[in-house]
Design a protein around this motif. Structure first.
Motif, short mmCIF file in Angstrom:
data_model
loop_
_atom_site.label_atom_id
_atom_site.label_comp_id
_atom_site.label_asym_id
_atom_site.label_seq_id
_atom_site.Cartn_x
_atom_site.Cartn_y
_atom_site.Cartn_z
N GLY A 158 1.81 69.27 77.03
CA GLY A 158 2.06 69.50 78.45
C GLY A 158 1.72 68.34 79.35
N CYS A 159 1.75 67.11 78.83
CA CYS A 159 1.49 65.96 79.69
C CYS A 159 2.71 65.04 79.72
N ASN A 206 7.82 66.14 84.44
CA ASN A 206 7.80 67.42 85.16
C ASN A 206 7.89 67.13 86.66
N LYS A 207 7.78 68.15 87.49
CA LYS A 207 7.97 68.00 88.92
C LYS A 207 6.93 67.09 89.57
N PRO A 248 -4.57 67.95 80.38
CA PRO A 248 -3.86 66.66 80.39
C PRO A 248 -2.79 66.63 81.47
N LEU A 249 -2.71 65.52 82.18
CA LEU A 249 -1.69 65.34 83.21
C LEU A 249 -0.64 64.32 82.77
N GLY A 292 -3.56 54.07 73.63
CA GLY A 292 -3.08 54.91 74.71
C GLY A 292 -4.20 55.31 75.66
N THR A 293 -3.79 55.69 76.85
CA THR A 293 -4.72 56.16 77.88
C THR A 293 -4.19 57.48 78.43
N ILE A 294 -5.10 58.44 78.57
CA ILE A 294 -4.72 59.74 79.11
C ILE A 294 -5.53 60.03 80.37
N ILE A 295 -4.88 60.69 81.31
CA ILE A 295 -5.54 61.15 82.53
C ILE A 295 -5.35 62.65 82.64
#
Length: 374
Positions: A163-164, A63-64, A131-132, A187-190
């Motif tokens: 949406g991440c 995404n942007k 989620p980013l 996995g790792t999520i921020i």
């Protein structure tokens, strides 16, 4: 640096007499078979081809806010300060566990990527986070490009659904470390949440109601015991249809770990939750107390929902104690939302509009920080 040893030898002249070797050998005599990284089991070329395909899958999630391409030393992501004016970053790392063993047996590699992403998403969503971005790690002995691509495709699709952005990761070839056809996945999520919107469970009060949302099955926990019971004790094959399960063994085990992000957002936006617990390894017994304040406990009514056939059959096969079942498996409840009693009607209306099945499974009580069952 390679170690090349010059070989010298005596030779015979045309008369058959021994001729002394020259002090300098020819370039041809000095040459030794060259050993490459591929000879050691690491195919860089194949790895590069796989990485090119992975890049295309990852770009579909961008995404942007993504400022870097796949392949750099680190992924770059710009935090939207209009959306998060007082941001707190929330992170989580996890794996898929021995569910991968079933994937290897069946040759099904697409769903484990979604399992990984959804598990991590739920872990931060229950704290109010959005989620980013996501990073994956896949390690294998010999790289099979089509398998890796299939796994990452599942990761990519789940990232888009949640949406991440998939902004980086690692694909490692480790010859001799894994059996042929096997790999490990993590996995790792921020994510981010505004400081005043963090959900920790600190606001939970005695009398709050426990709403349970159904799981799809084992999700990503308890597979070591499940595999032992189904494959070693019952001697089922992964493709065998089992009447008690109303499904094939492998299909029952491979059901995807749900993402609860959508329904969590609806509940948090409406301000009707005081705490949430993602029910993973340790079951309700060990996960619910993680959010309960000191001086309080939880009372859960086991008759308030029906455990799916898979759990009942597993318990029967191994004559497993109920206590052991409850601290190993989710027993059909994948998420518990703690709802203040005066907001229960609103919360139920939200869940009904979302066509989300749910059960009132208990309440918060005074006592030790633990779960009691009735």
């Amino acid at each position: 640096m390679s170690d090349q040893t010059s070989l010298q030898s005596d030779s015979l002249n045309s008369a058959g007499t021994k001729k002394k070797s020259a002090s300098k050998t020819s370039p041809e005599a000095k040459k030794k078979a060259s050993i490459s990284y591929a000879d050691a089991g690491v195919d860089i070329t194949s790895g590069d081809r796989a990485k090119q395909r992975i890049k295309m899958l990852a770009r579909k999630t961008f995404n942007k806010n993504v400022l870097s391409e796949i392949g750099g030393f680190g992924g770059l992501f710009a935090l939207d300060l209009d959306k998060f004016p007082n941001p707190v970053l929330v992170s989580s790392a996890d794996g898929v566990g021995t569910k991968l063993k079933v994937a290897f047996e069946l040759g099904i590699h697409h769903t484990v990527g979604a399992d990984l992403v959804n598990h991590c998403v739920n872990d931060i969503a229950v704290q109010g986070a959005t989620p980013l971005f996501f990073l994956d790690y896949l390690a294998t002995g010999a790289l099979e490009g089509n398998v890796v691509e299939t796994v990452v495709q599942g990761i990519s699709e789940a990232c888009r659904a949640n949406g991440c952005a998939l902004i980086g990761g690692e694909t490692a070839q480790m010859p001799g470390f894994y059996q042929p056809g096997e790999y490990d996945l993590a996995g790792t999520i921020i994510g981010a949440v505004n400081r005043d919107q963090i959900i920790t469970g600190a606001n939970i009060q005695v009398g709050d109601v426990l709403l349970g949302l159904p799981s799809n099955g084992l999700h990503t926990n308890g597979y070591s015991l499940a595999r032992k019971l189904l494959f070693d004790v019952a001697k089922y094959g992964p493709e065998q249809y089992v009447n008690e399960l109303k499904d094939k063994t492998g299909a029952a085990l491979m059901r995807t770990h749900r993402s609860y992000l959508g329904v969590i957002k609806k509940l948090t936006t409406a301000g009707v939750v005081s705490g949430m617990a993602h029910i993973t390894g340790g079951g309700i017994t060990e996960n619910l107390p993680r959010i309960i304040p000191k001086g309080m406990g939880a009372l859960v009514d086991l008759a308030s929902w029906t455990a799916p056939p898979l759990f009942e059959h597993l318990q029967k096969l191994g004559n497993v104690d109920q206590e052991e079942m409850l601290r190993t498996f989710n027993m059909g409840i994948g998420l518990i939302a703690v709802i203040p009693a005066d907001k229960l009607k609103k919360a139920k209306a939200i869940l009904n509009r979302a066509n989300e099945r749910h059960s009132i499974i208990g309440r918060i009580t005074r006592g030790e920080r633990k779960v009691s069952y009735t």
